[in-house]
Scaffold this motif. Structure first.
Motif, mmCIF file in Angstrom:
data_model
loop_
_atom_site.group_PDB
_atom_site.id
_atom_site.type_symbol
_atom_site.label_atom_id
_atom_site.label_comp_id
_atom_site.label_asym_id
_atom_site.label_seq_id
_atom_site.Cartn_x
_atom_site.Cartn_y
_atom_site.Cartn_z
ATOM 1 N N GLN A 12 0.827 -1.209 0.000
ATOM 2 C CA GLN A 12 0.000 0.000 0.000
ATOM 3 C C GLN A 12 0.861 1.259 0.000
ATOM 4 O O GLN A 12 2.040 1.235 0.379
ATOM 5 C CB GLN A 12 -0.921 -0.003 1.220
ATOM 6 C CG GLN A 12 -2.031 -1.036 1.144
ATOM 7 C CD GLN A 12 -3.042 -0.872 2.256
ATOM 8 O OE1 GLN A 12 -2.706 -0.427 3.362
ATOM 9 N NE2 GLN A 12 -4.285 -1.220 1.990
ATOM 10 N N ASP A 13 0.273 2.326 -0.431
ATOM 11 C CA ASP A 13 0.914 3.642 -0.408
ATOM 12 C C ASP A 13 1.513 3.900 0.976
ATOM 13 O O ASP A 13 0.828 3.753 1.992
ATOM 14 C CB ASP A 13 -0.142 4.687 -0.753
ATOM 15 C CG ASP A 13 0.453 6.058 -1.037
ATOM 16 O OD1 ASP A 13 -0.318 6.964 -1.414
ATOM 17 O OD2 ASP A 13 1.683 6.228 -0.884
ATOM 18 N N LYS A 86 5.308 4.947 -3.035
ATOM 19 C CA LYS A 86 4.225 5.707 -3.650
ATOM 20 C C LYS A 86 3.740 4.966 -4.893
ATOM 21 O O LYS A 86 4.491 4.177 -5.475
ATOM 22 C CB LYS A 86 4.728 7.094 -4.059
ATOM 23 C CG LYS A 86 5.462 7.863 -2.978
ATOM 24 C CD LYS A 86 6.106 9.109 -3.552
ATOM 25 C CE LYS A 86 6.934 9.848 -2.521
ATOM 26 N NZ LYS A 86 7.612 11.030 -3.083
ATOM 27 N N PRO A 87 2.528 5.230 -5.318
ATOM 28 C CA PRO A 87 2.050 4.586 -6.552
ATOM 29 C C PRO A 87 2.987 4.811 -7.743
ATOM 30 O O PRO A 87 3.110 3.929 -8.599
ATOM 31 C CB PRO A 87 0.684 5.241 -6.765
ATOM 32 C CG PRO A 87 0.216 5.552 -5.382
ATOM 33 C CD PRO A 87 1.452 5.976 -4.632
ATOM 34 N N THR A 90 5.563 2.138 -8.725
ATOM 35 C CA THR A 90 5.152 0.888 -9.360
ATOM 36 C C THR A 90 5.943 0.664 -10.643
ATOM 37 O O THR A 90 5.979 1.526 -11.523
ATOM 38 C CB THR A 90 3.647 0.914 -9.677
ATOM 39 O OG1 THR A 90 2.915 0.958 -8.446
ATOM 40 C CG2 THR A 90 3.227 -0.306 -10.477
ATOM 41 N N VAL A 127 2.484 -0.589 -6.061
ATOM 42 C CA VAL A 127 2.082 0.209 -4.909
ATOM 43 C C VAL A 127 0.663 0.716 -5.159
ATOM 44 O O VAL A 127 0.415 1.448 -6.115
ATOM 45 C CB VAL A 127 3.036 1.393 -4.689
ATOM 46 C CG1 VAL A 127 2.655 2.142 -3.413
ATOM 47 C CG2 VAL A 127 4.478 0.913 -4.613
ATOM 48 N N SER A 128 -0.230 0.299 -4.305
ATOM 49 C CA SER A 128 -1.629 0.682 -4.469
ATOM 50 C C SER A 128 -1.935 1.948 -3.679
ATOM 51 O O SER A 128 -1.372 2.185 -2.611
ATOM 52 C CB SER A 128 -2.537 -0.454 -4.008
ATOM 53 O OG SER A 128 -2.353 -0.699 -2.622
ATOM 54 N N SER A 129 -2.844 2.737 -4.235
ATOM 55 C CA SER A 129 -3.201 4.008 -3.574
ATOM 56 C C SER A 129 -4.365 3.820 -2.619
ATOM 57 O O SER A 129 -5.003 2.782 -2.568
ATOM 58 C CB SER A 129 -3.555 5.044 -4.620
ATOM 59 O OG SER A 129 -4.589 4.582 -5.451
#
Length: 129
Positions: A12-13, A86-87, A90, A127-129
């Protein structure tokens, strides 16, 4: 000469991951390892490396303070500790070496790696927001 990258995954973020690159066929006492990444539709960019000669390090501005490179020569392994992800981080992450060229500084090693014949297979970081 082989490089094996691992440690990617979904986070995750704001999260953290630690990538590993295990090498064989040459010694980390004499050659540098660096980390690169390539996001979809973007050019590959050099993130970080550590010189085997003078211990200097290089970090891309966008990862300074968030990513830390380290190595364990006895384990033939180089690590990239990533925090504050951070996204935009990715990408597929790759390790590379300047072998068989000898680099003095981390900046020189990074330049040599860009045209290296020796790369790991890549590990995906999402990385998911």
């Amino acid at each position: 000469v082989q490089l094996q990258a691992s440690g990617g995954g979904l986070v995750q973020d704001g999260g953290s991951l630690k990538l590993s690159c295990v090498v064989s066929g040459f010694s980390l006492d004499y050659y540098a390892i660096g980390w690169f990444r390539q996001a979809p539709g973007k050019e590959r960019e050099g993130l970080s490396c550590m010189s085997a000669s003078d211990g200097s390090t290089y970090y891309l501005d966008s990862v300074k303070g968030r990513f830390t490179i380290s190595r364990d020569n006895a384990k033939n392994t180089v690590y990239l500790q990533m925090s504050g992800l951070k996204p935009d981080d990715t990408a597929v992450y790759y390790c590379a070496t300047d072998y068989p060229r000898h680099s003095i500084t981390a900046a020189q090693a990074m330049d040599n790696m860009r045209s290296s014949d020796y790369w790991g297979q890549g590990t995906l970081v999402t990385v998911s927001s």
